[in-house]
Scaffold this motif. Sequence first.
Motif, PDB file in Angstrom:
ATOM      1  N   ASN A   1      -9.256   7.624  -7.013  1.00 43.60           N
ATOM      2  CA  ASN A   1     -10.544   8.293  -6.836  1.00 43.60           C
ATOM      3  C   ASN A   1     -10.413   9.613  -6.083  1.00 43.60           C
ATOM      4  O   ASN A   1     -11.235  10.508  -6.264  1.00 43.60           O
ATOM      5  CB  ASN A   1     -11.538   7.376  -6.129  1.00 43.60           C
ATOM      6  N   ASN A   2      -9.400   9.739  -5.235  1.00 45.91           N
ATOM      7  CA  ASN A   2      -9.203  10.964  -4.457  1.00 45.91           C
ATOM      8  C   ASN A   2      -8.262  11.964  -5.120  1.00 45.91           C
ATOM      9  O   ASN A   2      -8.110  13.082  -4.629  1.00 45.91           O
ATOM     10  CB  ASN A   2      -8.701  10.625  -3.052  1.00 45.91           C
TER      11      ASN A   2
ATOM     12  N   ARG B   1       0.821  -1.215   0.000  1.00 45.80           N
ATOM     13  CA  ARG B   1       0.000   0.000   0.000  1.00 45.80           C
ATOM     14  C   ARG B   1       0.857   1.269   0.000  1.00 45.80           C
ATOM     15  O   ARG B   1       0.540   2.239  -0.683  1.00 45.80           O
ATOM     16  CB  ARG B   1      -0.899   0.041   1.238  1.00 45.80           C
TER      17      ARG B   1
ATOM     18  N   SER C   1      -4.402  -5.601  -1.472  1.00 45.45           N
ATOM     19  CA  SER C   1      -4.181  -4.352  -0.740  1.00 45.45           C
ATOM     20  C   SER C   1      -3.642  -3.267  -1.673  1.00 45.45           C
ATOM     21  O   SER C   1      -4.031  -2.101  -1.556  1.00 45.45           O
ATOM     22  CB  SER C   1      -3.259  -4.557   0.462  1.00 45.45           C
TER      23      SER C   1
ATOM     24  N   HIS D   1      -6.635  -2.136  -3.857  1.00 39.18           N
ATOM     25  CA  HIS D   1      -7.578  -1.347  -3.067  1.00 39.18           C
ATOM     26  C   HIS D   1      -7.043   0.064  -2.839  1.00 39.18           C
ATOM     27  O   HIS D   1      -7.760   1.054  -3.037  1.00 39.18           O
ATOM     28  CB  HIS D   1      -7.856  -2.041  -1.733  1.00 39.18           C
ATOM     29  N   GLU D   2      -5.789   0.164  -2.444  1.00 39.44           N
ATOM     30  CA  GLU D   2      -5.201   1.486  -2.195  1.00 39.44           C
ATOM     31  C   GLU D   2      -5.073   2.279  -3.493  1.00 39.44           C
ATOM     32  O   GLU D   2      -5.280   3.489  -3.507  1.00 39.44           O
ATOM     33  CB  GLU D   2      -3.844   1.351  -1.512  1.00 39.44           C
TER      34      GLU D   2
ATOM     35  N   ILE E   1      -7.068   2.177  -6.110  1.00 41.25           N
ATOM     36  CA  ILE E   1      -8.396   2.702  -6.438  1.00 41.25           C
ATOM     37  C   ILE E   1      -8.745   3.885  -5.533  1.00 41.25           C
ATOM     38  O   ILE E   1      -9.251   4.904  -5.997  1.00 41.25           O
ATOM     39  CB  ILE E   1      -9.456   1.585  -6.359  1.00 41.25           C
ATOM     40  N   ASN E   2      -8.457   3.760  -4.233  1.00 50.79           N
ATOM     41  CA  ASN E   2      -8.718   4.864  -3.310  1.00 50.79           C
ATOM     42  C   ASN E   2      -7.936   6.112  -3.702  1.00 50.79           C
ATOM     43  O   ASN E   2      -8.490   7.216  -3.743  1.00 50.79           O
ATOM     44  CB  ASN E   2      -8.369   4.480  -1.873  1.00 50.79           C
ATOM     45  N   GLN E   3      -6.652   5.942  -3.970  1.00 49.65           N
ATOM     46  CA  GLN E   3      -5.807   7.082  -4.340  1.00 49.65           C
ATOM     47  C   GLN E   3      -6.257   7.699  -5.661  1.00 49.65           C
ATOM     48  O   GLN E   3      -6.298   8.922  -5.809  1.00 49.65           O
ATOM     49  CB  GLN E   3      -4.337   6.652  -4.424  1.00 49.65           C
TER      50      GLN E   3
END
Length: 79
Positions: A61-62, A20, A51, A54-55, A57-59
């Motif tokens: 999207n933000n 991550r 992991s 997931h990270e 995609i989060n990064q």
Amino acid sequence: MKKAITIKIKDAVSVDLSLRNTVVSLFEYINTLSQTEVIIDFAEIKSISRSFAHEYINQRNNSKKNIFEINQPINVKKM
């Protein structure tokens, strides 16, 4: 407006995407770029962990950048 930049993730991170914190570091770099469009090239990637995915995609999207992915192997696309 500056031209889009392409980042080969195998060179920026590794051919095995697992941690991550490497995603966080990658996006810290991406977010400092002057370009608004960033192309992430997944060519030659051998593996990706849940992991990392997931990270990522989060990064993505933000991020205020327009992120595009190319050359995603099937195992990466499934994640």
